[in-house]
Design a protein around this motif. Structure first.
Motif, short mmCIF file in Angstrom:
data_model
loop_
_atom_site.label_atom_id
_atom_site.label_comp_id
_atom_site.label_asym_id
_atom_site.label_seq_id
_atom_site.Cartn_x
_atom_site.Cartn_y
_atom_site.Cartn_z
N ILE A 47 0.90 -1.16 0.06
CA ILE A 47 -0.11 -0.02 0.02
C ILE A 47 0.78 1.08 0.08
O ILE A 47 0.69 2.23 -0.66
CB ILE A 47 -1.04 -0.13 1.22
CG1 ILE A 47 -1.99 -1.10 0.98
CG2 ILE A 47 -1.67 1.32 1.34
CD1 ILE A 47 -2.98 -1.18 2.14
N ASP A 48 1.73 1.22 0.75
CA ASP A 48 2.78 2.35 0.89
C ASP A 48 3.38 2.63 -0.49
O ASP A 48 3.69 3.69 -0.95
CB ASP A 48 4.04 2.30 2.06
CG ASP A 48 4.75 3.14 2.06
OD1 ASP A 48 4.58 4.20 3.09
OD2 ASP A 48 5.86 3.29 1.55
N GLN A 49 3.85 1.46 -1.01
CA GLN A 49 4.46 1.49 -2.48
C GLN A 49 3.62 2.18 -3.52
O GLN A 49 4.04 3.19 -4.35
CB GLN A 49 5.21 0.23 -2.92
CG GLN A 49 5.90 0.28 -4.13
CD GLN A 49 7.32 1.26 -3.94
OE1 GLN A 49 7.92 0.78 -3.12
NE2 GLN A 49 7.40 2.24 -4.55
N HIS B 251 7.28 10.95 4.91
CA HIS B 251 6.89 10.03 5.89
C HIS B 251 6.06 8.77 5.60
O HIS B 251 5.90 8.55 4.18
CB HIS B 251 6.09 10.58 7.08
CG HIS B 251 4.83 11.26 6.70
ND1 HIS B 251 3.73 10.35 6.16
CD2 HIS B 251 4.37 12.56 6.48
CE1 HIS B 251 2.78 11.44 5.96
NE2 HIS B 251 3.07 12.53 5.93
N SER B 252 5.84 7.90 6.25
CA SER B 252 5.02 6.62 5.78
C SER B 252 3.49 6.98 5.75
O SER B 252 3.20 8.00 5.88
CB SER B 252 5.35 5.36 6.94
OG SER B 252 4.39 5.89 8.08
N THR B 253 2.94 6.04 4.99
CA THR B 253 1.60 6.46 4.36
C THR B 253 0.59 6.27 5.37
O THR B 253 -0.57 6.97 5.63
CB THR B 253 1.34 5.25 3.45
OG1 THR B 253 2.13 5.41 2.29
CG2 THR B 253 -0.16 5.45 2.93
N GLY B 254 0.72 5.37 6.69
CA GLY B 254 -0.35 5.46 7.65
C GLY B 254 0.24 4.56 8.80
O GLY B 254 1.43 3.99 9.08
N HIS B 255 -0.78 4.24 9.68
CA HIS B 255 -0.40 3.51 10.75
C HIS B 255 -1.83 2.69 11.38
O HIS B 255 -2.78 3.15 11.01
CB HIS B 255 0.19 4.05 11.82
CG HIS B 255 -0.56 5.39 12.21
ND1 HIS B 255 -1.63 5.25 13.01
CD2 HIS B 255 -0.24 6.62 11.80
CE1 HIS B 255 -2.16 6.61 13.38
NE2 HIS B 255 -1.18 7.45 12.59
N GLY B 256 -1.47 1.49 12.19
CA GLY B 256 -2.73 1.10 12.86
C GLY B 256 -3.39 2.44 13.83
O GLY B 256 -2.69 2.97 14.40
N ILE C 55 2.05 1.20 7.82
CA ILE C 55 1.63 1.32 6.38
C ILE C 55 2.90 1.99 6.02
O ILE C 55 2.84 3.14 5.58
CB ILE C 55 0.52 1.93 6.29
CG1 ILE C 55 -0.72 1.38 7.07
CG2 ILE C 55 0.16 1.74 4.54
CD1 ILE C 55 -1.03 0.05 7.16
N SER C 56 3.99 1.20 5.81
CA SER C 56 5.35 1.76 5.37
C SER C 56 5.90 0.62 4.58
O SER C 56 5.58 -0.59 4.64
CB SER C 56 6.07 2.13 6.45
OG SER C 56 6.79 0.80 7.25
N LEU C 57 7.12 1.00 3.83
CA LEU C 57 7.97 -0.18 3.19
C LEU C 57 8.48 -1.13 3.97
O LEU C 57 8.84 -2.01 3.45
CB LEU C 57 8.97 0.70 2.50
CG LEU C 57 8.27 1.77 1.04
CD1 LEU C 57 9.36 2.51 0.62
CD2 LEU C 57 7.47 1.16 0.23
#
Length: 202
Positions: A112-114, A131-136, A147-149
Protein backbone atom coordinates in the motif's frame (compact mmCIF):
# COMPACT_ATOMS: atom_id res chain seq x y z
CA UNK A 1 -31.89 3.39 -26.49
CA UNK A 2 -34.69 4.25 -24.07
CA UNK A 3 -35.83 1.23 -22.06
CA UNK A 4 -39.39 0.48 -20.97
CA UNK A 5 -40.26 -0.02 -17.32
CA UNK A 6 -40.33 -3.78 -17.89
CA UNK A 7 -36.89 -3.72 -19.49
CA UNK A 8 -35.49 -1.58 -16.67
CA UNK A 9 -36.76 -4.08 -14.09
CA UNK A 10 -35.09 -6.95 -15.90
CA UNK A 11 -31.81 -5.07 -16.23
CA UNK A 12 -31.95 -4.04 -12.57
CA UNK A 13 -32.30 -7.70 -11.61
CA UNK A 14 -29.36 -8.62 -13.85
CA UNK A 15 -27.29 -5.95 -12.09
CA UNK A 16 -28.42 -7.17 -8.66
CA UNK A 17 -27.37 -10.72 -9.47
CA UNK A 18 -24.03 -9.43 -10.74
CA UNK A 19 -23.40 -7.58 -7.47
CA UNK A 20 -24.19 -10.76 -5.54
CA UNK A 21 -21.70 -12.75 -7.63
CA UNK A 22 -18.98 -10.19 -6.92
CA UNK A 23 -19.61 -10.30 -3.18
CA UNK A 24 -19.43 -14.10 -3.25
CA UNK A 25 -16.22 -13.96 -5.27
CA UNK A 26 -14.54 -11.72 -2.69
CA UNK A 27 -15.32 -14.24 0.04
CA UNK A 28 -13.73 -17.22 -1.73
CA UNK A 29 -10.78 -15.82 -3.73
CA UNK A 30 -7.41 -16.88 -2.30
CA UNK A 31 -3.77 -16.85 -3.39
CA UNK A 32 -2.99 -20.12 -5.18
CA UNK A 33 -6.17 -20.17 -7.24
CA UNK A 34 -5.90 -19.75 -11.00
CA UNK A 35 -7.65 -17.16 -13.13
CA UNK A 36 -9.66 -20.01 -14.66
CA UNK A 37 -10.74 -21.09 -11.16
CA UNK A 38 -12.22 -17.63 -10.57
CA UNK A 39 -13.93 -17.57 -13.96
CA UNK A 40 -15.56 -20.92 -13.14
CA UNK A 41 -16.78 -19.62 -9.77
CA UNK A 42 -18.29 -16.58 -11.52
CA UNK A 43 -20.05 -18.74 -14.13
CA UNK A 44 -21.43 -21.21 -11.55
CA UNK A 45 -22.56 -18.41 -9.23
CA UNK A 46 -24.58 -16.76 -11.97
CA UNK A 47 -26.32 -20.08 -12.63
CA UNK A 48 -27.06 -20.59 -8.92
CA UNK A 49 -28.55 -17.09 -8.62
CA UNK A 50 -30.98 -17.50 -11.51
CA UNK A 51 -29.25 -15.80 -14.43
CA UNK A 52 -29.89 -17.16 -17.92
CA UNK A 53 -26.16 -17.19 -18.67
CA UNK A 54 -23.20 -14.91 -19.25
CA UNK A 55 -23.66 -11.71 -21.26
CA UNK A 56 -20.05 -12.01 -22.56
CA UNK A 57 -16.89 -14.01 -21.94
CA UNK A 58 -15.66 -13.34 -18.41
CA UNK A 59 -12.35 -11.50 -18.00
CA UNK A 60 -10.08 -12.38 -15.06
CA UNK A 61 -6.68 -10.69 -15.21
CA UNK A 62 -4.22 -10.91 -12.32
CA UNK A 63 -0.81 -9.33 -11.85
CA UNK A 64 0.90 -8.57 -15.15
CA UNK A 65 -2.15 -9.82 -17.07
CA UNK A 66 -3.99 -6.76 -15.76
CA UNK A 67 -2.20 -4.75 -18.46
CA UNK A 68 -4.35 -6.57 -21.05
CA UNK A 69 -7.79 -4.89 -21.29
CA UNK A 70 -9.43 -8.01 -22.76
CA UNK A 71 -7.40 -10.75 -21.07
CA UNK A 72 -8.87 -14.24 -21.16
CA UNK A 73 -8.73 -16.31 -17.95
CA UNK A 74 -5.58 -18.42 -17.98
CA UNK A 75 -3.89 -21.06 -15.84
CA UNK A 76 -1.85 -18.29 -14.20
CA UNK A 77 -1.83 -18.66 -10.42
CA UNK A 78 -2.92 -15.67 -8.38
CA UNK A 79 -0.19 -14.58 -6.00
CA UNK A 80 -0.47 -12.82 -2.67
CA UNK A 81 -0.60 -9.05 -3.04
CA UNK A 82 -1.51 -9.03 -6.72
CA UNK A 83 -4.16 -6.81 -8.21
CA UNK A 84 -6.96 -8.71 -9.97
CA UNK A 85 -9.31 -7.17 -12.52
CA UNK A 86 -12.60 -8.96 -13.19
CA UNK A 87 -15.06 -7.95 -15.91
CA UNK A 88 -18.24 -10.00 -16.11
CA UNK A 89 -21.97 -9.87 -16.56
CA UNK A 90 -25.07 -11.97 -17.00
CA UNK A 91 -28.28 -12.15 -18.98
CA UNK A 92 -31.56 -12.11 -17.13
CA UNK A 93 -34.74 -12.67 -19.15
CA UNK A 94 -32.83 -11.54 -22.23
CA UNK A 95 -31.19 -8.42 -20.80
CA UNK A 96 -27.52 -7.86 -19.99
CA UNK A 97 -25.40 -6.57 -17.13
CA UNK A 98 -21.75 -5.51 -17.44
CA UNK A 99 -19.48 -5.00 -14.41
CA UNK A 100 -15.78 -4.42 -13.72
CA UNK A 101 -13.78 -4.14 -10.49
CA UNK A 102 -10.12 -4.34 -9.51
CA UNK A 103 -9.19 -5.67 -6.08
CA UNK A 104 -6.16 -7.05 -4.27
CA UNK A 105 -5.61 -10.40 -2.57
CA UNK A 106 -3.74 -10.54 0.72
CA UNK A 107 -2.19 -7.12 0.24
CA UNK A 108 0.69 -6.13 2.48
CA UNK A 109 1.14 -2.84 4.31
CA UNK A 110 4.38 -2.26 2.41
CA UNK A 111 2.55 -2.66 -0.92
CA UNK A 112 0.00 0.00 0.00
CA UNK A 113 2.82 2.37 0.92
CA UNK A 114 4.53 1.64 -2.41
CA UNK A 115 1.33 2.27 -4.41
CA UNK A 116 0.88 5.67 -2.72
CA UNK A 117 4.57 6.51 -3.11
CA UNK A 118 4.55 5.57 -6.81
CA UNK A 119 1.47 7.72 -7.47
CA UNK A 120 2.97 10.78 -5.78
CA UNK A 121 6.24 10.18 -7.65
CA UNK A 122 4.37 10.06 -10.98
CA UNK A 123 2.85 13.46 -10.18
CA UNK A 124 6.33 14.91 -9.63
CA UNK A 125 6.27 15.24 -5.85
CA UNK A 126 8.10 12.08 -4.73
CA UNK A 127 10.91 13.89 -2.92
CA UNK A 128 8.36 15.79 -0.84
CA UNK A 129 6.59 12.73 0.61
CA UNK A 130 8.82 12.30 3.65
CA UNK A 131 6.91 9.98 6.01
CA UNK A 132 5.06 6.65 5.92
CA UNK A 133 1.58 6.30 4.43
CA UNK A 134 -0.21 5.46 7.69
CA UNK A 135 -0.46 3.30 10.80
CA UNK A 136 -2.73 1.16 12.92
CA UNK A 137 -5.25 2.92 15.16
CA UNK A 138 -7.06 1.82 18.31
CA UNK A 139 -6.69 2.49 22.04
CA UNK A 140 -3.43 4.19 21.11
CA UNK A 141 -3.30 6.73 18.32
CA UNK A 142 -0.30 4.87 16.84
CA UNK A 143 -0.56 1.07 16.83
CA UNK A 144 0.65 -1.75 14.62
CA UNK A 145 0.77 -2.26 11.71
CA UNK A 146 2.83 0.47 10.10
CA UNK A 147 1.71 1.31 6.56
CA UNK A 148 5.30 1.68 5.41
CA UNK A 149 7.83 0.03 3.13
CA UNK A 150 9.33 -1.77 6.13
CA UNK A 151 6.15 -3.59 7.27
CA UNK A 152 5.22 -6.87 5.56
CA UNK A 153 2.06 -7.42 7.64
CA UNK A 154 -0.86 -8.66 5.56
CA UNK A 155 -4.01 -6.63 6.20
CA UNK A 156 -6.84 -8.61 7.81
CA UNK A 157 -10.55 -7.88 8.34
CA UNK A 158 -11.09 -5.99 11.59
CA UNK A 159 -7.89 -3.94 11.41
CA UNK A 160 -8.32 -0.17 11.50
CA UNK A 161 -5.60 1.88 9.85
CA UNK A 162 -4.95 5.43 8.79
CA UNK A 163 -3.99 6.45 5.27
CA UNK A 164 -2.34 9.88 5.39
CA UNK A 165 -0.22 10.82 2.38
CA UNK A 166 1.37 14.24 2.61
CA UNK A 167 3.41 16.50 0.38
CA UNK A 168 5.70 19.03 2.08
CA UNK A 169 7.50 21.64 -0.04
CA UNK A 170 10.10 23.76 1.79
CA UNK A 171 9.49 27.51 1.76
CA UNK A 172 6.03 26.96 0.27
CA UNK A 173 3.84 24.75 2.47
CA UNK A 174 2.32 21.35 2.70
CA UNK A 175 -0.84 19.31 2.33
CA UNK A 176 -1.84 16.11 4.14
CA UNK A 177 -5.14 14.22 3.93
CA UNK A 178 -5.82 11.50 6.53
CA UNK A 179 -8.67 9.03 6.84
CA UNK A 180 -9.48 6.18 9.24
CA UNK A 181 -10.21 2.95 7.39
CA UNK A 182 -11.71 -0.36 8.55
CA UNK A 183 -10.42 -3.41 6.69
CA UNK A 184 -13.39 -5.67 5.84
CA UNK A 185 -13.85 -9.09 4.28
CA UNK A 186 -14.81 -7.44 1.00
CA UNK A 187 -12.29 -4.59 0.99
CA UNK A 188 -12.57 -1.54 3.22
CA UNK A 189 -14.94 0.96 4.80
CA UNK A 190 -14.14 4.62 5.30
CA UNK A 191 -14.87 5.57 8.91
CA UNK A 192 -14.10 9.24 8.27
CA UNK A 193 -16.33 10.48 5.49
CA UNK A 194 -15.62 14.20 5.08
CA UNK A 195 -14.92 15.34 1.49
CA UNK A 196 -11.27 15.45 0.43
CA UNK A 197 -11.61 18.36 -1.97
CA UNK A 198 -9.87 21.62 -1.07
CA UNK A 199 -12.29 23.91 0.74
CA UNK A 200 -11.86 27.67 0.88
CA UNK A 201 -13.47 28.99 4.07
CA UNK A 202 -14.79 32.56 3.73
Amino acid sequence: MIKTEKEILRMSQAAKITDQVYQKLLKVVRPGMSEKDLAKIIRNSFEELGADGLSFDTIVASGENGALPHAQPSNKIIREGELITVDFGCKYQGYCSDFTRTFAVGIKCSEIDQIVRDYIQQKGYGEYFIHSTGHGLGIEVHEEPSISLRDGTILQPGMIITIEPGIYIPDLGGVRIEDDILITKTGYELLTKSPRELIVVK
